[in-house]
Design an enzyme around this catalytic site. Structure first.
Site, PDB file in Angstrom:
ATOM      1  N   CYS A  79     -12.557   6.204   8.174  1.00  0.00           N
ATOM      2  CA  CYS A  79     -11.436   6.437   7.999  1.00  0.00           C
ATOM      3  C   CYS A  79     -10.589   6.755   6.271  1.00  0.00           C
ATOM      4  CB  CYS A  79     -10.493   5.030   8.580  1.00  0.00           C
ATOM      5  SG  CYS A  79      -8.833   5.757   9.219  1.00  0.00           S
ATOM      6  N   HIS A 167     -12.835   5.186  14.106  1.00  0.00           N
ATOM      7  CA  HIS A 167     -13.296   3.800  13.783  1.00  0.00           C
ATOM      8  C   HIS A 167     -14.606   3.472  14.717  1.00  0.00           C
ATOM      9  CE1 HIS A 167     -10.420   2.296  11.042  1.00  0.00           C
ATOM     10  NE2 HIS A 167      -9.455   3.178  11.580  1.00  0.00           N
ATOM     11  N   GLU A 169     -16.293   0.930  14.621  1.00  0.00           N
ATOM     12  CA  GLU A 169     -16.416  -0.509  14.795  1.00  0.00           C
ATOM     13  C   GLU A 169     -15.712  -0.991  16.134  1.00  0.00           C
ATOM     14  OE1 GLU A 169     -14.947   1.040  12.150  1.00  0.00           O
ATOM     15  OE2 GLU A 169     -13.227   0.037  11.602  1.00  0.00           O
ATOM     16  N   GLY A 222     -18.471 -33.589  14.956  1.00  0.00           N
ATOM     17  CA  GLY A 222     -18.495 -33.195  16.297  1.00  0.00           C
ATOM     18  C   GLY A 222     -18.502 -31.927  16.934  1.00  0.00           C
ATOM     19  N   GLY A 223     -18.114 -31.076  15.849  1.00  0.00           N
ATOM     20  CA  GLY A 223     -17.899 -29.822  16.439  1.00  0.00           C
ATOM     21  C   GLY A 223     -19.348 -28.932  15.899  1.00  0.00           C
ATOM     22  N   VAL A 224     -19.425 -27.721  16.428  1.00  0.00           N
ATOM     23  CA  VAL A 224     -20.318 -26.792  16.349  1.00  0.00           C
ATOM     24  C   VAL A 224     -20.660 -26.301  14.873  1.00  0.00           C
ATOM     25  CG1 VAL A 224     -21.344 -24.550  16.945  1.00  0.00           C
ATOM     26  CG2 VAL A 224     -19.597 -25.751  18.454  1.00  0.00           C
ATOM     27  N   ASP A 225     -19.878 -26.019  14.021  1.00  0.00           N
ATOM     28  CA  ASP A 225     -20.166 -25.778  12.521  1.00  0.00           C
ATOM     29  C   ASP A 225     -20.711 -26.852  11.727  1.00  0.00           C
ATOM     30  OD1 ASP A 225     -18.919 -23.536  13.632  1.00  0.00           O
ATOM     31  OD2 ASP A 225     -17.053 -23.664  12.366  1.00  0.00           O
ATOM     32  N   SER A 226     -20.034 -27.889  11.823  1.00  0.00           N
ATOM     33  CA  SER A 226     -20.694 -28.973  10.801  1.00  0.00           C
ATOM     34  C   SER A 226     -21.907 -29.577  11.491  1.00  0.00           C
ATOM     35  CB  SER A 226     -19.677 -30.326  10.794  1.00  0.00           C
ATOM     36  OG  SER A 226     -19.518 -30.849  11.898  1.00  0.00           O
ATOM     37  N   THR A 227     -22.242 -29.610  12.812  1.00  0.00           N
ATOM     38  CA  THR A 227     -23.490 -30.025  13.175  1.00  0.00           C
ATOM     39  C   THR A 227     -24.471 -28.895  12.831  1.00  0.00           C
ATOM     40  OG1 THR A 227     -22.195 -30.940  15.275  1.00  0.00           O
ATOM     41  CG2 THR A 227     -24.615 -30.376  15.552  1.00  0.00           C
TER      42      THR A 227
END
Ligand code: XMP
Length: 509
Positions: A79, A167, A169, A222-227
């Site tokens: 583009c 585009h 994508e 307790g969440g996904v990222d920090s675990t």
């Protein structure tokens, strides 16, 4: 250097999508703003130029020097990128007089071009531009057209330089992924070898090298990222990773003990700190939503600081930062106002003076889940709904007391467990209950009651930016409402929130 693609960002709303599509091909890529090129440009195997809200003809539009890239590396210009190449290399870009927004179909495709392999005439593409390429740049060869756009794709002779006005994508460009595959794998020769397993192997090796025998402190939520960040670090440095899991008294029912047990079962060196009373005391009497958030943020920092001082010689702070946060902070427009700040009146807390290590900073959320799965993390933990940092504090409208928290925890547990039991949990992006500052009349037995009202909220979404309420079965709502009113003392009315975001938000505060 791994097989690595550089995406130069000119500020298009679709730039992140380009990165996602490339990663879906198992090819690693990085987004960098056009005005801040990485030092190791020569290490990248191919380069993609993104779109932009600017017109190339405007003076303040991005006009970077591409002399280190063009003709030296396989280059795909999308583009604005396509217009940029044309405008400065002997072509002509002018405002278009026909509508060039939305779906279009290719009316001509040059045969025998690897770039268009397996993509034929009629293929649907997505256009979004107000300028058009009237004349191709020097050496330009037209490769495709649509009904309205003559120069929908071109290449430059004797170079691996390709340009497209549409585009690839965007999902509406039905062969977009094939086109990226043709360019990156067949033309640029990039190997599709980037998988969750290979990510784990290289990241663990890099972390070992970077951290050595130092100690790292990390706050688990307790969440996904920090675990996932913790498990990666644990693989790299073992017991030198010290995790801290703080109970702010605003978690779901039994969440603190359940998740702590789960972490210990995963072999993590984790310390659970129950600071519920400290948080609830500080929150007493506060009913302003931003006030509550500030108090919770401040106390969290104090608790975390106290705890991290108990770990001798910690040198690093581990964080579960993921790629969308990173892109936001290095965006073309500079760090935006939404970036979380940790300003504290008395200066930075000590733990913030540690060096920061962020093993997930190049991953999108779904990639974090895939990496977690490849390391054997429990699918139930990886599939958990998002839960806000301030927890139930922003789901108790008005001021917060221990009694209100206890009531909401019971209601929330009945709702969430019910979703799980009925196989609905994974169909919902986020769910929770809200305790309203409203009492209403009811009858129970022969008695009149005057008790609390709770709202149930369940939404579908992909990123939380927009969301719609979920059409939960009436039978399920009926059963849940009965269970709540019969089992939770203090609640005599249940309502279901049927608002979409926008204009409403997911949380009520
Ligand atoms: P809204 O309510 O803005 O929520 O539509 C979008 C997503 O963000 C979460 N959320 C928060 N998360 N701290 C957080 O960590 C907060 O203060 C906060 N407020 C909202 C919300 O749960 C949803 O997933």
């Amino acid at each position: 250097m791994q097989n690595n693609v550089l995406i130069l960002d000119f500020g298009s709303q679709y730039t992140q999508l380009i990165a996602r599509r490339v990663r879906e091909l198992n090819i690693y890529c990085e987004i960098h703003p056009y005005n801040n090129l990485p030092e190791n440009v020569s290490d990248f195997k191919a380069v993609i130029l993104s779109g932009s809200p600017f017109s190339v003809r405007s003076e303040d539009a991005p006009h970077p020097d591409l002399s280190e890239i063009r003709g030296k590396k396989p280059l795909l210009a999308v583009c604005y990128g396509a217009q940029y190449l044309a405008h400065f290399s002997g072509g002509e870009v002018a405002p278009s007089n026909t509508r060039e927004y939305g779906r279009a179909n290719l009316s001509f495709v040059q045969e025998g071009e690897v770039f268009f392999e397996s993509i034929g005439k009629g293929s649907q593409v997505w256009m979004s531009h107000s300028d058009t390429i009237k004349k191709l740049p020097t050496g330009g060869v037209r490769l495709a057209s649509t009904g309205d756009v003559e120069n929908a794709a071109y290449k430059i002779e004797n170079e691996d330089t390709y340009a497209i006005q549409f585009h690839p994508e965007v999902y509406h460009s039905t062969d977009g992924k094939q086109l990226l595959d043709n360019f990156l794998i067949k033309i640029a020769g990039v190997q599709p070898d980037w998988t969750p397993d290979s990510f784990v192997d290289t990241t663990v090796a890099e972390l070992k090298e970077k951290i050595g025998d130092d100690k790292v402190v990390l706050g688990l939520s307790g969440g996904v990222d920090s675990t996932v960040a913790a498990v990666l670090l644990h693989k790299a440095i073992g017991e030198n990773l010290h995790c801290i899991f703080v109970n702010n008294g605003l978690l779901r029912k039994n969440e603190f003990s359940d998740v702590l047990k789960q972490y210990e079962g995963m072999g993590l060196n984790v310390k659970g700190v129950d600071a519920s009373a400290r948080f609830l005391d500080a929150l007493a009497g506060e009913s302003d939503p931003e006030g509550k958030r500030k108090i919770i943020g401040k106390i969290f920092i104090e608790v975390f600081d106290d705890e991290s001082h108990k770990i001798d010689d910690a040198k690093w702070l581990g964080q579960g930062t993921i790629y969308p946060d990173v892109i936001e902070s290095i965006s073309v427009n500079g760090p935006s106002a939404t970036i979380k700040s940790h300003h504290n009146v008395g200066g930075l807390p000590d733990f913030m003076k540690l060096k920061v290590v962020e093993p997930l900073r190049m991953l999108f959320k779904d990639e974090v889940r895939r990496v977690g799965a490849s390391m054997g993390i429990d699918p139930e933990l990886l599939g958990r709904h998002p839960f806000p940092g301030p927890g139930l504090a922003i789901r108790i409208l008005g001021d917060i007391t221990a009694d209100k928290v206890a009531i909401l925890q019971e209601v929330d547990a009945i709702f969430i467990n019910g979703l799980k039991e009925d196989g609905l949990y994974d169909k919902v992006w986020q769910a929770g209950a809200i305790l309203l500052p409203v009492q209403s009349v009811g009858v129970m037995g022969d008695e009149r009651t005057y008790e609390n009202c709770v709202a149930l909220r369940a939404v579908e979404s992909t990123d939380g930016m927009t969301a719609d309420w979920v059409n939960l079965p009436y039978e399920f709502l009926q059963k849940t409402s009965n269970a709540i009113i019969n089992r939770v003392k203090g609640v005599n009315r249940v309502v279901y929130d049927i608002s979409s975001k926008p204009p409403a938000t997911i949380e009520w505060e």
